[in-house]
Design a protein around this motif. Structure first.
Motif, short mmCIF file in Angstrom:
data_model
loop_
_atom_site.label_atom_id
_atom_site.label_comp_id
_atom_site.label_asym_id
_atom_site.label_seq_id
_atom_site.Cartn_x
_atom_site.Cartn_y
_atom_site.Cartn_z
N ASN A 84 -7.60 -41.83 14.93
CA ASN A 84 -6.98 -40.81 15.78
C ASN A 84 -5.66 -41.27 16.38
O ASN A 84 -4.81 -40.44 16.70
CB ASN A 84 -7.96 -40.38 16.86
CG ASN A 84 -9.17 -39.69 16.28
OD1 ASN A 84 -9.14 -39.15 15.18
ND2 ASN A 84 -10.27 -39.72 17.02
N VAL A 87 -3.07 -40.77 12.94
CA VAL A 87 -2.95 -39.57 12.11
C VAL A 87 -2.45 -38.40 12.95
O VAL A 87 -2.65 -38.36 14.16
CB VAL A 87 -4.29 -39.21 11.41
CG1 VAL A 87 -4.77 -40.35 10.54
CG2 VAL A 87 -5.35 -38.79 12.41
N PRO A 88 -1.79 -37.43 12.31
CA PRO A 88 -1.30 -36.28 13.06
C PRO A 88 -2.43 -35.35 13.49
O PRO A 88 -3.52 -35.36 12.92
CB PRO A 88 -0.37 -35.58 12.06
CG PRO A 88 -0.82 -36.03 10.73
CD PRO A 88 -1.41 -37.39 10.89
N GLN A 89 -2.13 -34.55 14.50
CA GLN A 89 -3.06 -33.51 14.96
C GLN A 89 -3.45 -32.64 13.77
O GLN A 89 -2.62 -32.32 12.93
CB GLN A 89 -2.39 -32.66 16.04
CG GLN A 89 -3.27 -31.61 16.65
CD GLN A 89 -4.28 -32.21 17.62
OE1 GLN A 89 -4.14 -33.34 18.08
NE2 GLN A 89 -5.30 -31.45 17.94
N PHE A 91 -5.39 -33.44 11.28
CA PHE A 91 -5.47 -34.24 10.06
C PHE A 91 -6.61 -33.82 9.14
O PHE A 91 -6.49 -33.86 7.93
CB PHE A 91 -5.61 -35.72 10.44
CG PHE A 91 -5.57 -36.68 9.28
CD1 PHE A 91 -4.37 -36.94 8.62
CD2 PHE A 91 -6.71 -37.34 8.86
CE1 PHE A 91 -4.32 -37.84 7.57
CE2 PHE A 91 -6.67 -38.25 7.82
CZ PHE A 91 -5.47 -38.50 7.16
N ARG A 122 -6.28 -39.90 1.53
CA ARG A 122 -5.48 -39.68 2.73
C ARG A 122 -5.54 -40.87 3.68
O ARG A 122 -4.53 -41.26 4.27
CB ARG A 122 -5.93 -38.40 3.43
CG ARG A 122 -5.66 -37.18 2.54
CD ARG A 122 -5.82 -35.89 3.24
NE ARG A 122 -4.78 -35.73 4.26
CZ ARG A 122 -4.99 -35.08 5.40
NH1 ARG A 122 -6.15 -34.56 5.67
NH2 ARG A 122 -4.01 -34.95 6.28
N TYR A 126 -2.72 -44.66 5.71
CA TYR A 126 -2.70 -45.28 7.03
C TYR A 126 -3.46 -46.61 7.06
O TYR A 126 -3.15 -47.49 7.86
CB TYR A 126 -3.30 -44.34 8.07
CG TYR A 126 -2.56 -43.04 8.17
CD1 TYR A 126 -1.44 -42.92 9.00
CD2 TYR A 126 -2.94 -41.93 7.43
CE1 TYR A 126 -0.75 -41.73 9.09
CE2 TYR A 126 -2.25 -40.73 7.51
CZ TYR A 126 -1.15 -40.63 8.33
OH TYR A 126 -0.45 -39.45 8.41
#
Length: 162
Positions: A84, A87-89, A91, A122, A126
């Motif tokens: 969290n 990653v973008p809102q 996700f 995905r 990250y």
């Protein structure tokens, strides 16, 4: 409906294999937990399950839980703090939509396997895979056979399959 009717043994093996394959690309840890009922808020119940299963114990705090309450037709996807933080809102929005489509079509195993593969790809952006990465959490589907005592008495629409 019994767990074996929702996800038969062969389906559980397929899901575990999908997790193993997805985790080859990432240090992230993907877990699936299935229960028949979730009378309250699905995200709160998923968070309690996340903690009860000790998914917060990974080195990078990069575990993700796919929580499914099949009789109540609810699910949630919940990432740990390490995920969290980077990653973008929204996700997981694509995975939520995709799994909803599969669950409505009565194809939970296919849906879980597909979103697990997508999650691995995905998450690798990250948390890229490492040569000697340790598998920190079980890849097997975990499950509860019955109701868990819940203090929540309302539902929300997140991950609702109806």
């Amino acid at each position: 409906m019994a767990l074996a009717d929702f996800i038969p043994n062969e389906g559980q093996r397929r899901i575990a294999d999908a997790i193993t394959a997805a985790e080859r690309h990432t240090t992230g840890e993907i877990c699936v937990h299935v229960t028949p009922r979730c009378r309250g808020d699905v995200m709160k119940r998923a968070a309690r399950t996340f903690n009860r299963l000790h998914l917060y114990t990974t080195k990078r705090r990069n575990a993700v839980l796919i929580f499914v309450a099949y009789e109540d037709r609810k699910f949630a996807i919940l990432g740990d703090t390490g995920i969290n933080a980077v990653v973008p809102q929204g996700f997981w929005d694509g995975e939520v939509e995709e799994l909803t489509r599969f669950l409505k079509a009565g194809r939970p195993v296919d849906g879980l396997c597909e979103i697990i593969a997508h999650m691995g790809e995905r998450l690798s952006q990250y948390f890229p895979g490492e040569r000697n990465d340790e598998n920190e959490l079980s890849n097997e589907v975990s499950f509860d056979e019955g109701d868990e005592d819940e203090s929540d008495d309302h539902d929300d629409d997140y991950g609702n399959m109806e």
